[in-house]
Design an enzyme around this catalytic site. Structure first.
Site, PDB file in Angstrom:
ATOM      1  N   ASP A  58      35.517  34.705  81.988  1.00  0.00           N
ATOM      2  CA  ASP A  58      35.838  34.549  80.554  1.00  0.00           C
ATOM      3  C   ASP A  58      36.244  35.882  80.117  1.00  0.00           C
ATOM      4  O   ASP A  58      36.599  36.196  78.917  1.00  0.00           O
ATOM      5  CB  ASP A  58      34.676  33.788  79.807  1.00  0.00           C
ATOM      6  CG  ASP A  58      33.628  34.438  79.559  1.00  0.00           C
ATOM      7  OD1 ASP A  58      33.321  35.571  80.366  1.00  0.00           O
ATOM      8  OD2 ASP A  58      32.607  34.140  79.046  1.00  0.00           O
ATOM      9  N   SER A  59      36.237  36.975  80.887  1.00  0.00           N
ATOM     10  CA  SER A  59      36.715  38.217  80.707  1.00  0.00           C
ATOM     11  C   SER A  59      38.119  37.811  80.547  1.00  0.00           C
ATOM     12  O   SER A  59      39.031  38.775  79.797  1.00  0.00           O
ATOM     13  CB  SER A  59      36.466  39.408  81.856  1.00  0.00           C
ATOM     14  OG  SER A  59      36.854  38.759  83.117  1.00  0.00           O
ATOM     15  N   ASP A  97      34.104  30.574  85.304  1.00  0.00           N
ATOM     16  CA  ASP A  97      32.824  30.689  83.941  1.00  0.00           C
ATOM     17  C   ASP A  97      32.966  29.381  83.183  1.00  0.00           C
ATOM     18  O   ASP A  97      33.816  29.005  82.516  1.00  0.00           O
ATOM     19  CB  ASP A  97      33.356  31.965  83.244  1.00  0.00           C
ATOM     20  CG  ASP A  97      32.450  33.147  83.585  1.00  0.00           C
ATOM     21  OD1 ASP A  97      31.418  32.970  84.065  1.00  0.00           O
ATOM     22  OD2 ASP A  97      33.018  34.166  83.390  1.00  0.00           O
ATOM     23  N   LYS A 127      30.148  29.424  86.808  1.00  0.00           N
ATOM     24  CA  LYS A 127      29.011  30.296  86.536  1.00  0.00           C
ATOM     25  C   LYS A 127      28.571  30.376  85.154  1.00  0.00           C
ATOM     26  O   LYS A 127      29.464  29.986  84.016  1.00  0.00           O
ATOM     27  CB  LYS A 127      29.691  31.835  86.762  1.00  0.00           C
ATOM     28  CG  LYS A 127      28.726  32.748  86.385  1.00  0.00           C
ATOM     29  CD  LYS A 127      29.194  34.335  86.799  1.00  0.00           C
ATOM     30  CE  LYS A 127      30.254  34.944  86.007  1.00  0.00           C
ATOM     31  NZ  LYS A 127      29.921  35.220  84.791  1.00  0.00           N
ATOM     32  N   GLU A 129      26.180  32.162  81.811  1.00  0.00           N
ATOM     33  CA  GLU A 129      25.090  33.275  81.283  1.00  0.00           C
ATOM     34  C   GLU A 129      23.915  32.722  80.906  1.00  0.00           C
ATOM     35  O   GLU A 129      23.769  31.699  80.069  1.00  0.00           O
ATOM     36  CB  GLU A 129      25.952  33.954  80.458  1.00  0.00           C
ATOM     37  CG  GLU A 129      27.031  34.684  80.762  1.00  0.00           C
ATOM     38  CD  GLU A 129      27.903  35.493  79.565  1.00  0.00           C
ATOM     39  OE1 GLU A 129      27.052  35.912  78.752  1.00  0.00           O
ATOM     40  OE2 GLU A 129      28.838  35.882  79.813  1.00  0.00           O
ATOM     41  N   GLU A 193      24.396  42.060  85.721  1.00  0.00           N
ATOM     42  CA  GLU A 193      25.349  42.947  84.938  1.00  0.00           C
ATOM     43  C   GLU A 193      24.814  44.014  84.335  1.00  0.00           C
ATOM     44  O   GLU A 193      23.795  43.729  83.431  1.00  0.00           O
ATOM     45  CB  GLU A 193      26.314  42.145  83.981  1.00  0.00           C
ATOM     46  CG  GLU A 193      27.534  43.159  83.361  1.00  0.00           C
ATOM     47  CD  GLU A 193      28.552  42.388  82.708  1.00  0.00           C
ATOM     48  OE1 GLU A 193      28.717  41.037  82.840  1.00  0.00           O
ATOM     49  OE2 GLU A 193      29.255  43.052  82.082  1.00  0.00           O
TER      50      GLU A 193
HETATM   51  O1  KIV Z   1      33.858  37.185  82.878  1.00  0.00           O
HETATM   52  C1  KIV Z   1      33.783  38.065  83.852  1.00  0.00           C
HETATM   53  O2  KIV Z   1      34.595  38.838  84.310  1.00  0.00           O
HETATM   54  C2  KIV Z   1      32.415  38.206  84.444  1.00  0.00           C
HETATM   55  C3  KIV Z   1      32.157  39.251  85.446  1.00  0.00           C
HETATM   56  C4  KIV Z   1      32.446  40.698  84.700  1.00  0.00           C
HETATM   57  C5  KIV Z   1      30.969  39.069  86.231  1.00  0.00           C
HETATM   58  O3  KIV Z   1      31.488  37.696  84.097  1.00  0.00           O
END
Ligand code: KIV
Length: 276
Positions: A58-59, A97, A127, A129, A193
């Site tokens: 989600d970056s 994510d 993934k 958090e 992280e």
């Molecule tokens: O969203 C993302 O790119 C991430 C990585 C930094 C692990 O969660």
């Protein structure tokens, strides 16, 4: 068919990375590599280079959409990007994510949303958090046979609760509790992280599943970097942990400047780039 329409692959490409293969890295005593990607073009490139896993992170919100945090990314948006990524990948394990508020409301909603991701994109895993606070959700996803990678330490979706992005998380007791809870609930791997190297080493020693570090030092099982960061495509972001392996931003700007100059002075297109 145009040469742009299909990724070029050698014959007999390697077998796709599966969740069990990825999860067994500790037993094989091998390191793992992971980058983020958000579309077909870049995912194909990282896959061809040989990364084990591609994260549709989600970056996306910051790197592609230009937001200041990951919070605005929606489930529909990440599905749109993950679907493109999956079409570009032959070997790497694609992990997607779960965006902010797509899993925090209830384990049932998390299963429904993660299920949509797997059904609509072709990705193999999600993934999320959290550790202790998300253990029930990780368990519910695992019970539904949806592989989950957990993410502890600095959690970008908690930017407001943590008082900002980019703060190193130093509470080793809490990190260990979060990591243990995620593993016990069924996570097949865990991202660490922005935590001290010593804490990452302690968490890695404690767990059976692979740890994937970003700003967590060399003692993790594997490493992940944001794809455009590692290639030097992004600008204005200089954390100590980030190593840029390319300078694509400057190369792209100078190539485009040269193109502009040649069009303006009439050098392009020349005979060689014109049809009879
Ligand atoms: O969203 C993302 O790119 C991430 C990585 C930094 C692990 O969660």
């Amino acid at each position: 068919m145009s040469s742009h329409s299909q990724p070029r692959r050698p014959q007999g490409a390697a077998r796709p990375v599966t969740v069990p293969w990825f999860a067994a890295a500790r037993q094989r005593e091998t390191r793992l590599t992971m980058t983020t990607a958000y579309d077909w073009l870049w995912a194909g490139l990282f896959d061809e280079a040989g990364v084990d896993s591609i994260l549709v992170g989600d970056s996306l919100g910051m790197v592609v959409q230009g937001h200041r945090s990951t919070l605005p990314v929606t489930l529909d948006q990440i599905i749109y990007h993950a679907e493109m990524v999956c079409r570009g990948v032959q070997r790497a394990l694609v992990v997607v994510d779960l965006p902010f508020l797509s899993f925090q409301v209830s384990p049932q909603e998390a299963v429904a949303n993660a299920g949509r991701i797997l059904k609509e994109t072709g990705a193999s895993a999600v993934k999320l958090e959290g550790g202790v606070t998300q253990a029930r959700t990780i368990q519910a996803l695992s019970d539904a046979d949806i592989p989950v990678m957990a993410h502890v330490g600095m959690r970008p979706q908690s930017v407001h609760a943590l008082g900002g992005m980019g703060r190193i998380q130093r509470d080793q007791r809490r990190l260990l509790e979060d990591a243990r809870a995620a593993e016990q609930a069924g996570a097949f791997a865990i991202v660490l992280e922005l935590i001290p190297r010593s804490a990452a080493a302690a968490v890695t020693a404690e767990l059976q599943i692979p740890t994937i570090g970003i700003g967590a030092g060399p003692d993790c099982t594997g490493q992940v970097l944001v794809g455009p960061d590692l290639l030097g495509l992004t600008d204005g972001f200089h954390p100590r942990f980030l190593k840029r392996y390319g300078d694509l931003r400057n190369q792209a700007i100078s190539a485009t400047k040269e193109y502009i100059r040649e069009v303006l002075d009439g050098t392009f297109p020349d005979e060689a780039h014109s049809h009879e």
